[in-house]
Write a protein that holds these residues in place. Structure first.
Motif, short mmCIF file in Angstrom:
data_model
loop_
_atom_site.label_atom_id
_atom_site.label_comp_id
_atom_site.label_asym_id
_atom_site.label_seq_id
_atom_site.Cartn_x
_atom_site.Cartn_y
_atom_site.Cartn_z
N LEU A 102 -29.66 73.73 -64.27
CA LEU A 102 -29.64 73.65 -65.72
C LEU A 102 -29.90 72.20 -66.15
N VAL A 103 -31.08 71.95 -66.69
CA VAL A 103 -31.47 70.60 -67.09
C VAL A 103 -30.82 70.22 -68.41
N VAL A 104 -30.86 71.14 -69.38
CA VAL A 104 -30.29 70.90 -70.71
C VAL A 104 -29.55 72.16 -71.14
N GLY A 105 -28.28 72.02 -71.51
CA GLY A 105 -27.53 73.14 -72.02
C GLY A 105 -27.77 73.34 -73.51
N GLU A 106 -27.61 74.57 -73.98
CA GLU A 106 -27.83 74.89 -75.38
C GLU A 106 -26.93 74.01 -76.27
N GLY A 107 -27.55 73.39 -77.28
CA GLY A 107 -26.81 72.56 -78.21
C GLY A 107 -26.75 71.10 -77.84
N GLU A 108 -27.13 70.73 -76.63
CA GLU A 108 -27.11 69.32 -76.24
C GLU A 108 -28.27 68.57 -76.90
N ARG A 109 -29.50 68.90 -76.48
CA ARG A 109 -30.68 68.33 -77.13
C ARG A 109 -31.66 69.41 -77.57
N LEU A 110 -31.37 70.65 -77.21
CA LEU A 110 -32.24 71.77 -77.54
C LEU A 110 -31.40 72.94 -78.05
N PRO A 111 -31.99 73.83 -78.84
CA PRO A 111 -31.24 75.00 -79.33
C PRO A 111 -31.21 76.15 -78.32
N PHE A 112 -31.51 75.87 -77.05
CA PHE A 112 -31.49 76.90 -76.01
C PHE A 112 -31.21 76.23 -74.67
N ASP A 113 -30.86 77.04 -73.66
CA ASP A 113 -30.68 76.53 -72.31
C ASP A 113 -32.03 76.35 -71.64
N LEU A 114 -32.19 75.29 -70.86
CA LEU A 114 -33.44 75.03 -70.15
C LEU A 114 -33.12 74.67 -68.71
N ALA A 115 -33.72 75.39 -67.77
CA ALA A 115 -33.47 75.16 -66.34
C ALA A 115 -34.77 74.95 -65.59
N ALA A 116 -34.69 74.16 -64.53
CA ALA A 116 -35.80 74.00 -63.58
C ALA A 116 -35.52 74.90 -62.38
N GLN A 117 -36.57 75.48 -61.84
CA GLN A 117 -36.44 76.44 -60.75
C GLN A 117 -37.51 76.20 -59.69
N ALA A 118 -37.13 76.40 -58.43
CA ALA A 118 -38.09 76.34 -57.33
C ALA A 118 -37.64 77.34 -56.28
N GLY A 119 -38.60 78.01 -55.66
CA GLY A 119 -38.24 79.04 -54.69
C GLY A 119 -39.26 79.15 -53.57
N VAL A 120 -38.97 80.06 -52.65
CA VAL A 120 -39.90 80.37 -51.56
C VAL A 120 -39.67 81.83 -51.17
N GLY A 121 -40.75 82.53 -50.85
CA GLY A 121 -40.65 83.93 -50.46
C GLY A 121 -41.67 84.28 -49.40
N MET A 122 -41.37 85.30 -48.60
CA MET A 122 -42.29 85.80 -47.59
C MET A 122 -42.42 87.31 -47.73
N GLN A 123 -43.64 87.83 -47.50
CA GLN A 123 -43.88 89.26 -47.45
C GLN A 123 -44.70 89.59 -46.22
N TRP A 124 -44.42 90.80 -45.68
CA TRP A 124 -45.12 91.25 -44.50
C TRP A 124 -45.71 92.64 -44.73
#
Length: 218
Positions: A102-124
């Protein structure tokens, strides 16, 4: 001439193999949870979603677990049924994980919550494997309804997705291909009761999918 024919034949073989890769990589992100806000440390979330796309059906189960007050970890298992480029059905299995902060919570500097996300996945699949690495931003806002007894949560995400596919070719070396694409997610969740929510989302990028699912806090 023989060398030219050999190079041309190898090129056609690579092109054909890449065309046979199922389209499961399109319109997917390995984190189906619907809010930028991390799950609380006393209530991990579990859920399931169904996805519908062009010549594709997906079932995905997910769980999210608190890491800190501002971050959580998501895990996912998926099953896809895909019609490939030559009209045959392919069944693939996969799994992945992602980290959300969670980069910025609602009401801090923005009127909504903003999060950064990173992932990894595999399929076979029967003759291929696919590595997917998505990263981007997810925003959401909780809106009280029904005299404040429930919430609806619209959300939106934007991701860059790196995909590396490897196809097994009979009588030849494996063929690999790497692709980079962008994807957006738009949707909303409705609080059924307590920490149980139903959600719907559309994923659009290199293909389009529609998802329906639910998630419940334990």
């Amino acid at each position: 001439m023989k060398r030219f024919l050999g190079v041309a034949g190898a090129t056609l073989l690579v092109f054909a193999a890449v065309q046979l890769v199922p389209e499961s990589s399109h319109a997917q992100v390995y984190q189906p949870y619907w809010t930028a806000r991390p799950v609380p440390d006393d209530s991990p979330a579990m859920g399931v979603a169904m996805g519908f796309g062009d010549d594709m059906f997906r079932i995905a189960g997910h769980g999210r677990f608190s890491i800190t007050s501002a971050s959580d970890l998501g895990l996912e298992l998926v099953f896809d049924n895909i019609e490939n480029e030559i009209g045959d059905d392919d069944q693939t299995f996969g799994g992945g994980g992602d980290f959300k902060y969670l980069v910025v919570g609602e009401g801090e500097r923005l009127p909504f919550d903003l999060a950064a996300q990173a992932g990894v996945g595999m399929q076979w699949g029967s003759d291929y494997r696919l590595l997917t690495v998505p990263f981007g931003l997810l925003g959401s806002k909780s809106i009280p309804v029904d005299n404040g007894s429930r919430e609806i949560t619209p959300f939106a995400g934007a991701y860059v997705i790196v995909e590396h596919a490897t196809v097994e070719v009979s009588g030849a070396d494996d063929v690999s291909d790497t692709d980079v694409s962008a994807e957006i997610r738009l949707g909303g969740a409705f609080q059924i009761t307590g920490r149980t929510h139903a959600f719907a989302a559309i994923h659009a990028g290199n293909g389009t999918m529609f998802f329906l699912g639910f998630s419940a806090g334990l």
